[in-house]
Write a protein that holds these residues in place. Structure first.
Motif, PDB file in Angstrom:
ATOM      1  N   ALA A  47      -1.859  -5.791   9.336  1.00 24.68           N
ATOM      2  CA  ALA A  47      -2.272  -4.301   9.257  1.00 24.68           C
ATOM      3  C   ALA A  47      -3.396  -3.908  10.003  1.00 24.68           C
ATOM      4  O   ALA A  47      -3.735  -3.145  10.568  1.00 24.68           O
ATOM      5  CB  ALA A  47      -2.177  -3.602   7.976  1.00 24.68           C
ATOM      6  N   TYR A 100      -1.706  -7.924   5.332  1.00 25.81           N
ATOM      7  CA  TYR A 100      -2.897  -7.093   5.626  1.00 25.81           C
ATOM      8  C   TYR A 100      -3.661  -7.380   6.722  1.00 25.81           C
ATOM      9  O   TYR A 100      -4.358  -6.658   7.430  1.00 25.81           O
ATOM     10  CB  TYR A 100      -3.551  -7.258   4.370  1.00 25.81           C
ATOM     11  CG  TYR A 100      -3.096  -6.280   3.366  1.00 25.81           C
ATOM     12  CD1 TYR A 100      -2.755  -5.057   3.433  1.00 25.81           C
ATOM     13  CD2 TYR A 100      -2.650  -7.143   1.887  1.00 25.81           C
ATOM     14  CE1 TYR A 100      -2.094  -4.199   2.357  1.00 25.81           C
ATOM     15  CE2 TYR A 100      -2.266  -6.060   1.043  1.00 25.81           C
ATOM     16  CZ  TYR A 100      -1.972  -4.876   1.120  1.00 25.81           C
ATOM     17  OH  TYR A 100      -1.279  -4.167   0.191  1.00 25.81           O
ATOM     18  N   GLN A 147       0.176   2.684   5.665  1.00 27.17           N
ATOM     19  CA  GLN A 147       1.334   3.185   6.094  1.00 27.17           C
ATOM     20  C   GLN A 147       1.268   4.654   6.941  1.00 27.17           C
ATOM     21  O   GLN A 147       2.023   5.167   7.641  1.00 27.17           O
ATOM     22  CB  GLN A 147       2.535   3.481   5.212  1.00 27.17           C
ATOM     23  CG  GLN A 147       2.993   1.827   4.590  1.00 27.17           C
ATOM     24  CD  GLN A 147       3.649   2.000   3.163  1.00 27.17           C
ATOM     25  OE1 GLN A 147       3.764   3.230   2.487  1.00 27.17           O
ATOM     26  NE2 GLN A 147       4.023   0.629   3.030  1.00 27.17           N
ATOM     27  N   LYS A 148       0.171   5.113   6.537  1.00 27.62           N
ATOM     28  CA  LYS A 148      -0.090   6.718   7.159  1.00 27.62           C
ATOM     29  C   LYS A 148      -0.493   6.414   8.702  1.00 27.62           C
ATOM     30  O   LYS A 148      -0.105   7.322   9.412  1.00 27.62           O
ATOM     31  CB  LYS A 148      -1.470   7.080   6.549  1.00 27.62           C
ATOM     32  CG  LYS A 148      -2.088   8.485   7.016  1.00 27.62           C
ATOM     33  CD  LYS A 148      -2.948   8.917   6.331  1.00 27.62           C
ATOM     34  CE  LYS A 148      -3.857  10.181   6.731  1.00 27.62           C
ATOM     35  NZ  LYS A 148      -4.915  10.637   6.091  1.00 27.62           N
ATOM     36  N   SER A 157       4.768  -6.089   0.739  1.00 28.84           N
ATOM     37  CA  SER A 157       5.490  -5.424  -0.190  1.00 28.84           C
ATOM     38  C   SER A 157       5.497  -6.114  -1.482  1.00 28.84           C
ATOM     39  O   SER A 157       6.358  -5.560  -2.343  1.00 28.84           O
ATOM     40  CB  SER A 157       6.987  -5.991   0.746  1.00 28.84           C
ATOM     41  OG  SER A 157       7.082  -7.328   0.717  1.00 28.84           O
ATOM     42  N   ASN A 210      -1.591  -0.061   0.803  1.00 27.22           N
ATOM     43  CA  ASN A 210      -0.239   0.193   1.459  1.00 27.22           C
ATOM     44  C   ASN A 210      -0.370   1.755   1.890  1.00 27.22           C
ATOM     45  O   ASN A 210       0.329   2.002   2.898  1.00 27.22           O
ATOM     46  CB  ASN A 210       0.905  -0.068   0.405  1.00 27.22           C
ATOM     47  CG  ASN A 210       1.167  -1.602   0.552  1.00 27.22           C
ATOM     48  OD1 ASN A 210       0.602  -2.354   1.280  1.00 27.22           O
ATOM     49  ND2 ASN A 210       2.159  -1.919  -0.407  1.00 27.22           N
ATOM     50  N   ALA A 211      -0.540   2.563   1.081  1.00 30.36           N
ATOM     51  CA  ALA A 211      -0.465   4.161   1.495  1.00 30.36           C
ATOM     52  C   ALA A 211      -1.310   4.290   2.508  1.00 30.36           C
ATOM     53  O   ALA A 211      -0.764   5.111   3.350  1.00 30.36           O
ATOM     54  CB  ALA A 211      -0.734   4.822   0.137  1.00 30.36           C
ATOM     55  N   GLY A 226       3.294   3.293   9.494  1.00 26.88           N
ATOM     56  CA  GLY A 226       4.564   3.304   9.365  1.00 26.88           C
ATOM     57  C   GLY A 226       5.003   2.831   7.669  1.00 26.88           C
ATOM     58  O   GLY A 226       4.169   2.163   7.250  1.00 26.88           O
ATOM     59  N   ALA A 227       6.123   3.188   7.494  1.00 28.47           N
ATOM     60  CA  ALA A 227       6.515   2.711   6.114  1.00 28.47           C
ATOM     61  C   ALA A 227       6.692   1.362   5.886  1.00 28.47           C
ATOM     62  O   ALA A 227       6.669   0.731   4.615  1.00 28.47           O
ATOM     63  CB  ALA A 227       7.809   3.471   5.888  1.00 28.47           C
ATOM     64  N   THR A 228       6.790   0.570   6.914  1.00 25.55           N
ATOM     65  CA  THR A 228       6.977  -1.185   6.568  1.00 25.55           C
ATOM     66  C   THR A 228       5.828  -1.646   6.414  1.00 25.55           C
ATOM     67  O   THR A 228       5.418  -2.868   6.421  1.00 25.55           O
ATOM     68  CB  THR A 228       7.955  -1.621   7.832  1.00 25.55           C
ATOM     69  OG1 THR A 228       7.466  -1.440   9.010  1.00 25.55           O
ATOM     70  CG2 THR A 228       9.393  -0.866   7.695  1.00 25.55           C
ATOM     71  N   ALA A 229       4.878  -1.070   6.964  1.00 27.15           N
ATOM     72  CA  ALA A 229       3.198  -1.659   6.830  1.00 27.15           C
ATOM     73  C   ALA A 229       2.880  -2.176   5.598  1.00 27.15           C
ATOM     74  O   ALA A 229       3.261  -1.525   4.487  1.00 27.15           O
ATOM     75  CB  ALA A 229       2.213  -0.784   7.619  1.00 27.15           C
ATOM     76  N   GLY A 230       1.823  -3.012   5.487  1.00 32.29           N
ATOM     77  CA  GLY A 230       1.405  -3.587   4.185  1.00 32.29           C
ATOM     78  C   GLY A 230       2.039  -4.607   3.663  1.00 32.29           C
ATOM     79  O   GLY A 230       3.130  -5.062   4.329  1.00 32.29           O
TER      80      GLY A 230
END
Length: 557
Positions: free
Chosen positions: A201, A198, A282-283, A292, A278-279, A286-290
Motif C-alpha cells: 500500500a 502495508y 483504501q481512500k 484484512s 486501512n480506511a 480501493g476497498a481491497t487495499a490494506g
C-alpha cells in the motif's frame, strides 16, 4: 586473658608490666608510619570474616593452627530510609524493558503500532523471593620464628549460595505473551502478511503521488490530486506501521518471539490503528487495499516456563530478546581460594611472663602484612545473581593491640585489603553490577574496592579459661572500578557498614603453661549482625566459630 598470653617458660621470673620504652615508641612510630603509607582513604566491603584477629604471639619454635568458620546470611540490603529485600531487587510489577533492556526497541515499536506514545510493554507481575548465604573457612598455619616474628600461610574454603524462588504473572496486568517454538511459524506467517499488505500500500500510494501530477486522468489519480499531502501521509503511516510490526513482533520464525495478548488493551489498540490505516489507504487504493487481518495474538498468559524454558528449550531469557541470559535459579559456588603468605611482628609485649594476675594495665601490639594470590575463573554477568566467592589477588596489612587490667580486657584491630585487577565477563555497556544487565558481554578488568575494617572487642574475663566478648566493627569499602569506558556503573559506590555482636571464648593455654592440661587449645564463638549501613550494604547475620591449636616444633617439650 584467655588468648595466648606469652607461652614463655614458667621459670621466667614474674614482673610488673612496664610502660612503653623509647625502643617501643620507636617501633610503634615505624609501624604506624608504614601502615599510613599504604592505607588510602577509600575502601570497599566484602563478605570477609571480622573479629578473628588479636595480638597474641606465636612463641618461637611453635606452630599455631587456626580454623575459623563463618556462616553469613542475609535477605535484605540497606537503602535510604530503611531496607529492601533481595527479592525486591529482582521483582517487577510490570516485567519488561526495565529488566530486559532488549525489549525497549520492541516497546517503542509497539507505540507506533498503537499510535500512543504512552504504551508500555508488560509481561505481567514477576514476584521473587531471594536470600543469600556464604560459608567461609580460612585455614591458617603460623610458625614462630622468634619471640617477636612469626610467618604464616592462609588458605580459605568459600561456599556461596543464592536461593531464588520465582512466581510469574500473579495478576492479569500482562499485555504481551511469549511465543513458544510451536507457534512461531503461524505467527510469522500472519505478521508477514500484514507487513506485506502495508508495504504494498505504501509503495502504491508513493507511485501515485509521483505520477499523478503529470497524468491527472490516470486510474486512482483523481483522489490523490485532490489532496496529495494526505495521500503521502497515508502512505507514510502504512510504511511506519509495517516497519514497526517487523521490529516489534517479527515477520519470520527467528524474530517472532512475543505477541500481544488476546483481549488486552494493547491488542485492541493495534487493531484499531490497523483499521484506521486501512480506511486511509483504501481512500486512494480501493476497498481491497490494506491488511484484512490483524497481527498474531497470544491467547496464553506469560508463564514461568515461558520465562525460564524447560527440558533444554530456552524461554524468554535465553532468546534474542533476553540476550541469552541464564534462567533465574538458585546458584551455588564452592572454591578453594588462593593462598595468602604473610608475617606478623610483635612491636611490644608488656604482658606478664607467668599466669599471676596483675592489677596494672598490660598491653601488646602486633602488626603484619601479607600477599594473597588467587587465579580466579572468569565470572560472567550472564549468570544472574551469583555471589562471587572472592575478589582475586590482594595485598593485606593488619594491626592489633590487646589490653588487659584485672578481669577486663579487649582488642582493637585494623585490617586493610587492596585488591589487584582481575578479568570478568561484563556487559559491554550500562551498569555491570545491576541484577538485570544489558546483554552483550565481553572481557573487562575489574578492580574490587579496597577494604578498611576496624574492630573493637571489649572482654570480661571469667576465671582462667572463660571470657565474654562484646563486638563492634566498622567496615568501609571503596567503589569497584572497571577499565571499560562504556560502562556507566551507577552501582559502583563506596559503602560503610556497622556491625555489633556478642561472643564467648574458652582457652586451656594458661592451664597448659601450668601443666594442668596437655592440650593448648582456644575455642571461640561470635555472633555478629549489621545494624546500619549505606545504600547497598547487606544486612548480614553471621556466626563464627574459631579454633586455635598449638604444636611444639622445637625448643620446648
Amino acid at each position: 586473658m584467655i588468648t595466648l598470653r606469652d607461652m614463655r617458660p614458667l621459670a621466667a621470673p614474674s614482673r610488673r608490666p612496664a610502660g612503653p620504652s623509647f625502643a617501643d615508641r620507636r617501633r610503634v612510630a615505624i609501624a604506624a608510619g608504614a601502615l599510613l603509607l599504604v592505607l588510602p582513604a577509600a575502601a570497599r566491603a566484602q563478605a570477609e570474616l571480622t573479629h578473628t584477629e588479636d595480638a597474641s604471639p606465636v612463641p618461637a619454635g611453635m606452630l599455631r593452627f587456626r580454623a575459623t568458620t563463618g556462616w553469613t546470611r542475609f535477605d535484605e540490603r540497606f537503602i535510604a530510609g530503611g531496607r529492601r529485600t533481595l527479592g525486591d531487587e529482582i521483582s517487577a510489577t510490570d516485567f519488561g524493558p526495565q529488566q530486559l533492556p532488549l525489549l525497549a526497541p520492541v516497546q517503542a515499536a509497539l507505540q507506533t503500532l498503537t499510535g500512543d506514545a504512552t504504551t508500555r510493554l508488560s509481561l505481567g507481575h514477576l514476584a521473587v523471593y531471594s536470600d543469600a548465604r556464604t560459608v567461609t573457612t580460612p585455614i591458617v598455619l603460623e610458625y614462630g620464628v622468634t619471640r617477636r616474628l612469626s610467618i604464616g600461610v592462609l588458605v580459605p574454603i568459600v561456599q556461596t549460595r543464592r536461593a531464588v524462588s520465582v512466581r510469574v504473572n500473579t495478576d492479569s496486568s500482562a499485555n504481551v505473551g511469549f511465543l513458544p517454538a510451536r507457534l512461531r511459524s503461524a505467527a510469522a506467517s500472519q505478521n508477514a502478511a500484514v507487513y506485506a499488505a502495508y508495504t504494498r500500500a505504501a509503495d502504491s500510494i508513493a507511485a501515485l503521488v509521483s505520477r499523478c501530477p503529470a497524468n491527472p486522468a490516470a486510474a486512482g489519480c483523481a483522489a490523490v490530486n485532490l489532496n496529495p499531502s494526505d495521500a503521502s501521509s497515508a502512505g507514510a503511516q502504512a510504511r511506519q506501521f509495517a516497519d514497526a510490526l517487523r521490529q516489534s513482533l517479527g515477520t519470520d520464525t527467528t524474530t517472532t518471539i512475543v505477541a500481544p495478548r488476546t483481549g488486552s488493551a494493547l491488542a485492541t489498540s493495534i487493531d484499531a490503528q490497523r483499521a484506521a490505516i486501512n480506511a486511509r489507504v483504501q481512500k486512494y487504493l480501493g476497498a481491497t487495499a490494506g491488511a484484512s487481518t490483524s497481527v498474531f495474538l497470544q491467547a496464553s498468559p506469560f508463564s514461568y516456563i515461558d520465562l525460564q524454558g524447560r527440558n533444554g528449550v530456552g524461554g524468554l531469557l535465553k532468546s534474542a530478546l533476553g540476550g541469552g541470559l541464564d534462567s533465574l535459579q538458585t546458584t551455588n559456588k564452592l572454591v578453594l581460594g588462593g593462598a595468602t603468605v604473610g608475617a606478623q611482628f610483635m612491636v611490644f609485649d608488656h604482658f606478664l611472663a607467668d599466669t599471676v594476675s596483675a592489677a596494672h594495665v598490660q598491653t601488646r601490639l602486633a602488626v603484619g602484612a601479607g600477599f594473597r594470590y588467587e587465579a580466579l575463573p572468569t565470572d560472567s554477568a550472564r549468570t544472574l545473581g551469583v555471589i562471587a566467592p572472592s575478589s582475586g589477588s590482594a595485598v593485606e596489612f593488619k594491626g592489633a593491640m590487646d589490653v588487659i587490667t584485672g578481669n577486663l580486657g579487649g582488642t582493637v584491630a585494623a585490617h586493610y585489603t587492596r585488591f589487584l585487577p582481575h578479568t570478568v565477563d561484563a556487559p559491554l555497556s550500562g551498569d555491570p553490577i545491576t541484577f538485570w544487565p544489558i546483554p552483550g558481554f565481553g572481557p573487562a578488568q575489574l578492580t574490587s574496592g579496597a577494604i578498611l575494617a576496624i574492630d573493637v572487642t571489649p572482654r570480661l574475663l571469667l576465671g582462667n579459661s572463660f571470657a565474654l566478648d562484646a563486638h563492634y566493627g566498622l567496615q568501609h569499602t571503596a567503589a569497584p572500578s572497571y577499565d571499560r569506558a562504556t560502562l556507566a556503573c551507577t552501582s559502583c559506590v563506596s559503602q560503610t557498614a556497622h556491625r555489633v555482636g556478642l561472643g564467648v571464648r574458652y582457652s586451656t593455654v594458661d592451664s597448659y603453661l601450668r601443666g594442668v592440661h596437655t592440650v593448648p587449645v582456644e575455642v571461640s564463638f561470635t555472633h555478629l549482625q549489621t545494624v546500619a549501613g549505606s545504600d547497598g550494604v547487606a544486612a548480614i547475620q553471621r556466626d563464627q566459630v574459631q579454633v586455635r591449636y598449638f604444636f611444639t616444633i622445637r625448643g620446648r617439650r
